[in-house]
Design a protein around this motif. Structure first.
Motif: not given
Length: 75
Positions: A14-23, A40-49
């Motif tokens: 689901x990481x690509x979908x979560x990334x798209x959601x945040x984008x 903290x969980x997201x930091x290792x999975x997607x690019x976050x602002x």
């Protein structure tokens, strides 16, 4: 727009979908309040602002957000 995001673990599929959601939220220039442990969980999975605002209790966001999204968990 102000949005709060609470999240739990999710499958790596689901990481690509979560990334798209945040984008998408960032494209709308949403002010994002994200649960601290989920950041903290997201930091290792997607690019976050880095301008996400952490929160740890619902009282911190009560009457401050337009939307609340819940991501992950067991279903």
């Amino acid at each position: 727009m102000k949005a709060a995001i609470y999240g739990r673990t999710f499958s790596d599929n689901f990481s690509p979908f979560i990334q798209k959601f945040f984008d998408r939220l960032q494209e709308f220039k949403a002010e994002l309040f994200v649960h601290g442990s989920f950041i903290e969980y997201l930091k290792n999975r997607i690019k976050i602002n880095s301008d996400m605002i952490p929160f740890s209790s619902h009282m911190e966001i009560h009457s401050k957000v337009d939307f609340l999204f819940s991501i992950g968990g067991d279903g």
